[in-house]
Motif scaffolding. Structure first.
Motif, PDB file in Angstrom:
ATOM      1  N   CYS A  85       0.828  -1.208   0.000  1.00 34.94           N
ATOM      2  CA  CYS A  85       0.000   0.000   0.000  1.00 34.94           C
ATOM      3  C   CYS A  85       0.859   1.253   0.000  1.00 34.94           C
ATOM      4  N   ILE A  89       1.623   5.012  -2.755  1.00 38.42           N
ATOM      5  CA  ILE A  89       1.352   6.382  -2.316  1.00 38.42           C
ATOM      6  C   ILE A  89       2.505   7.282  -2.749  1.00 38.42           C
ATOM      7  N   SER A  93       1.959  14.112  -1.375  1.00 39.18           N
ATOM      8  CA  SER A  93       0.520  13.960  -1.575  1.00 39.18           C
ATOM      9  C   SER A  93      -0.196  14.070  -0.239  1.00 39.18           C
ATOM     10  N   VAL A  95      -2.909  12.476   2.347  1.00 34.37           N
ATOM     11  CA  VAL A  95      -3.333  11.108   2.660  1.00 34.37           C
ATOM     12  C   VAL A  95      -4.169  11.119   3.939  1.00 34.37           C
ATOM     13  N   ASP A 166      -5.847  13.181  -1.712  1.00 28.83           N
ATOM     14  CA  ASP A 166      -5.385  12.411  -2.863  1.00 28.83           C
ATOM     15  C   ASP A 166      -5.691  10.927  -2.652  1.00 28.83           C
ATOM     16  N   THR A 167      -5.405  10.446  -1.440  1.00 31.89           N
ATOM     17  CA  THR A 167      -5.598   9.031  -1.141  1.00 31.89           C
ATOM     18  C   THR A 167      -6.127   8.862   0.277  1.00 31.89           C
ATOM     19  N   SER A 199     -12.398  11.837  -1.107  1.00 33.85           N
ATOM     20  CA  SER A 199     -11.089  11.321  -1.516  1.00 33.85           C
ATOM     21  C   SER A 199     -11.083  11.025  -3.006  1.00 33.85           C
ATOM     22  N   GLU A 201      -8.993   8.972  -4.394  1.00 34.34           N
ATOM     23  CA  GLU A 201      -8.670   7.550  -4.520  1.00 34.34           C
ATOM     24  C   GLU A 201      -8.791   6.913  -3.141  1.00 34.34           C
ATOM     25  N   PHE A 203      -8.142   3.414  -0.892  1.00 37.54           N
ATOM     26  CA  PHE A 203      -7.525   2.102  -0.751  1.00 37.54           C
ATOM     27  C   PHE A 203      -8.103   1.416   0.489  1.00 37.54           C
ATOM     28  N   ASP A 226     -11.179   1.944  -4.825  1.00 40.12           N
ATOM     29  CA  ASP A 226     -10.359   1.885  -6.031  1.00 40.12           C
ATOM     30  C   ASP A 226      -9.417   0.686  -6.031  1.00 40.12           C
TER      31      ASP A 226
END
Length: 253
Positions: A85, A89, A93, A95, A166-167, A199, A201, A203, A226
């Protein structure tokens, strides 16, 4: 005593005493601890027990097992998931890291990343990331859940609404066969539901034990995710659903 007779007896002991321990069972059945570990693993794989440090407990669909025990479950698998994971990333970014033992493992793997902004409702994650001197850490407000140092509730969700990440990296307590992400605490679920909307993206990090568990409150669906990072392949029908939804699967095992 043969394995076919031993395992029902192990389940009966667990029902009576609430928990079984490897050393105690080995002595009781006059077998090696390795033999008992195999029994407990098979019973856990069948969904009849849940492994904890040194033994096993009966699975619950309404109450989560304590946090320190969850930390010890499938540690190697969680570390492999976390590495995969973290590799996805990007530096520089934004998170979000959710509550959970696997997201804590991800935080450890992010210590070498540069110039991240990490927002979290997990005080353990914030403390881990203090070692990354280039990481900006934002702790979302909310009610402190002392059992795991998580911040939950509407105040946490309102904090998240101020961001566009972003994530987002989410955990869950259980993954239903129809792809629903489940948890035990409705105050935590409202945070996850807000993250799905805020978000770019998302995870999901979840080891295979989540395939065998149940929990009462729905966060969302794998169709909203995603990418899922896990240690073993998803059950066939669920894997096929992920492909149809466009949910990427990263299997580390």
């Amino acid at each position: 005593m043969s394995q076919s007779f031993r395992q029902p007896d192990i389940l009966e002991i667990a029902r009576t005493e609430g928990k079984v321990m490897v050393e105690d069972l080995a002595e009781r059945f006059d077998v090696t601890v390795q033999t008992i570990r195999r029994d407990l693993t098979e019973l856990a794989n069948a969904g009849k027990l849940e492994r904890v440090h040194g033994g096993a407990i009966l699975p619950s669909g309404v109450t989560n097992i304590i946090y320190d025990e969850r930390r010890r479950l499938n540690e190697d698998a969680k570390q492999a998931i976390a590495r995969a994971c973290a590799a996805a990333i990007a530096d520089s970014s934004s998170v979000f890291l959710d509550i959970g033992t696997t997201t804590e493992a991800v935080a450890h793997e992010l210590l070498d990343h540069s110039n991240l902004m990490v927002v979290t409702n997990n005080m353990n994650v914030a403390n881990i990331l203090l070692a990354n001197k280039t990481c900006e850490i934002v702790v979302a407000g909310g009610s402190l859940r002392r059992s795991d140092n998580g911040l939950v509730g509407n105040l946490t969700a309102r904090t998240i609404e101020n961001f566009k990440f972003d994530t987002a990296i989410l955990g869950c307590s259980a993954l239903d066969e129809d792809g629903d992400l489940l948890d035990f605490d409705i105050q935590e679920v409202v945070v996850g539901q807000t993250l799905l909307k805020r978000s770019r993206e998302v995870f999901l990090v979840a080891d295979h034990s989540k395939f065998q568990r149940s929990a009462p409150v729905r966060i969302g669906s794998l169709r909203d995710i995603d990418r899922i990072f896990t240690d073993l392949p998803l059950p066939g029908a669920l894997a096929e659903s992920c492909r149809s939804w466009g949910t990427d699967m990263v299997v580390t095992g």
